[in-house]
Design an enzyme around this catalytic site. Structure first.
Site, PDB file in Angstrom:
ATOM      1  CG  HIS A   1      -1.668  -1.212   1.472  1.00 20.94           C
ATOM      2  ND1 HIS A   1      -2.756  -1.537   0.699  1.00 20.94           N
ATOM      3  CD2 HIS A   1      -1.533  -2.229   2.372  1.00 20.94           C
ATOM      4  CE1 HIS A   1      -3.255  -2.695   1.115  1.00 20.94           C
ATOM      5  NE2 HIS A   1      -2.534  -3.137   2.118  1.00 20.94           N
TER       6      HIS A   1
ATOM      7  CG  HIS B   1       0.784  10.264   7.084  1.00 24.76           C
ATOM      8  ND1 HIS B   1      -0.233   9.591   6.436  1.00 24.76           N
ATOM      9  CD2 HIS B   1       0.518  11.579   6.895  1.00 24.76           C
ATOM     10  CE1 HIS B   1      -1.080  10.450   5.910  1.00 24.76           C
ATOM     11  NE2 HIS B   1      -0.653  11.671   6.169  1.00 24.76           N
TER      12      HIS B   1
HETATM   13  N1  LIG Z   1      -0.675  -1.427   6.233  1.00 27.00           N
HETATM   14  C1  LIG Z   1      -0.701  -0.084   6.286  1.00 27.00           C
HETATM   15  N2  LIG Z   1      -0.890   0.640   7.394  1.00 27.00           N
HETATM   16  C2  LIG Z   1      -0.884   1.968   7.128  1.00 27.00           C
HETATM   17  C3  LIG Z   1      -1.102   2.922   8.205  1.00 27.00           C
HETATM   18  C4  LIG Z   1      -0.978   2.518   9.542  1.00 27.00           C
HETATM   19  C5  LIG Z   1      -1.191   3.443  10.556  1.00 27.00           C
HETATM   20  C6  LIG Z   1      -1.548   4.762  10.222  1.00 27.00           C
HETATM   21 CL1  LIG Z   1      -1.801   5.907  11.509  1.00 27.00          CL
HETATM   22  C7  LIG Z   1      -1.672   5.152   8.883  1.00 27.00           C
HETATM   23  S1  LIG Z   1      -2.086   6.788   8.431  1.00 27.00           S
HETATM   24  N3  LIG Z   1      -2.160   6.890   6.857  1.00 27.00           N
HETATM   25  O1  LIG Z   1      -3.398   7.112   9.002  1.00 27.00           O
HETATM   26  O2  LIG Z   1      -1.005   7.626   8.939  1.00 27.00           O
HETATM   27  C8  LIG Z   1      -1.460   4.238   7.878  1.00 27.00           C
HETATM   28  C9  LIG Z   1      -0.685   2.310   5.817  1.00 27.00           C
HETATM   29  S2  LIG Z   1      -0.511   0.895   4.898  1.00 27.00           S
HETATM   30 ZN   LIG Z   2      -0.561   7.630   5.960  1.00 29.68          ZN
END
Ligand SMILES: Nc1nc(-c2ccc(Cl)c(S(N)(=O)=O)c2)cs1
Ligand SMILES: [Zn+2]
Length: 267
Positions: A71, A123
């Site tokens: 992703h 992020h």
């Molecule tokens: N497997 C995956 N996990 C994420 C993820 C995990 C924790 C968080 Cl907090 C986030 S985000 N985009 O809200 O910062 C994305 C992406 S792809």
């Molecule tokens: Zn993110």
């Protein structure tokens, strides 16, 4: 398979996968305090409690693991990286950083400012350091369990040297599930100068990926990261969503969600 996996619109549209596109994501994804959102800057409310952040361990040169998780590209962070201040209730420990992007330099960020989206968004994800004794109900799944520091990325004229090692690592992890190590680099190398990080937006929201848990206190910094166009495009050119390397990893961006009854605050 029975439980189809989640994906972004570009994957569902272009490759006819039976994957779940954002409008169909389950978990908490259809609730009302979701992320990302459009931030209307002149409606953001000044909050004097939004003081400066204290970053610790951000400048430490570490060997970091970088992975393609199907992703995004995710950099695992060492446990001694923490933040305090910034209007947060307590200290938070960094767990990982990852990015969202597009080949169109005005469609790659998840948050938008006054309807404008940027080339990318980085992020840095942190978990709340809870003391063990807090057994109260809300202590189990608090609204501020996670703190994400979000940095908008724009096209700049110069290559950004701080991203050189991460960009080199991308070529080693084209397929989902692949991981590599990135020689000594510090998170600070990736960020704008620390004295530029006193201005930010703050609101309560969710993960922007399933299960979209509404447990994230968001910080969106006003100072943008500048990358050269070729550095931005490298993410879409070197990374793939699929093992056959047919689906370039790009537009891994969730559409903006309604702000609803929430306010956005500003430092
Ligand atoms: N497997 C995956 N996990 C994420 C993820 C995990 C924790 C968080 Cl907090 C986030 S985000 N985009 O809200 O910062 C994305 C992406 S792809
Ligand atoms: Zn993110």
């Amino acid at each position: 398979d029975a439980e189809s996996h989640w994906c972004y619109d570009i994957q569902a549209d272009n490759y006819q996968q039976n994957c779940q596109r954002p409008a169909q994501w389950d978990g908490e994804c259809q609730k009302s305090h979701q992320s990302p959102v459009d931030i209307v800057t002149n409606k953001a409310r000044l909050d004097h409690n939004l003081k400066d952040f204290s970053f610790s361990g951000y400048d430490k040169k570490e060997r970091l693991t970088v992975q393609n998780n199907g992703h995004t590209v995710m950099v695992s962070l060492k446990p001694d990286v923490t933040i305090r201040g910034g209007g947060l209730a307590t200290q938070y420990r960094a767990t990982q950083l990852h990015l969202h992007w597009s080949e169109s330099l005005n469609k790659g960020s998840e948050h938008s400012l006054n309807g404008q989206r940027f080339a990318m968004e980085m992020h840095i994800v942190h978990e709340k350091e809870t003391s063990t004794w807090s057994l109260k109900e809300e202590a189990q799944n608090p609204k501020d369990q996670i703190a994400v520091l979000a940095f908008l990325v724009e096209e700049g004229n110069e290559p950004n040297e701080g991203f050189a090692l991460l960009l080199e690592a991308l070529s080693r992890i084209p397929k989902p599930g692949m991981s590599t190590t990135m020689e000594t680099s510090s998170i600070m190398d990736l960020l704008p100068k620390e004295d530029r990080l006193r201005h930010y937006f703050r609101y309560q929201g969710s993960l922007t990926t399933p299960a979209c848990n509404e447990t994230v206190v968001w910080t969106v910094f006003k100072e943008h990261i500048l990358l050269h166009k070729d550095q931005i495009l490298a993410f879409s050119q070197k990374l793939y969503y699929d093992d056959e390397e047919k689906q370039k990893m790009t537009d891994n961006v969730r559409p903006v969600q309604p702000l609803g009854d929430r306010l956005v605050y500003t430092s």
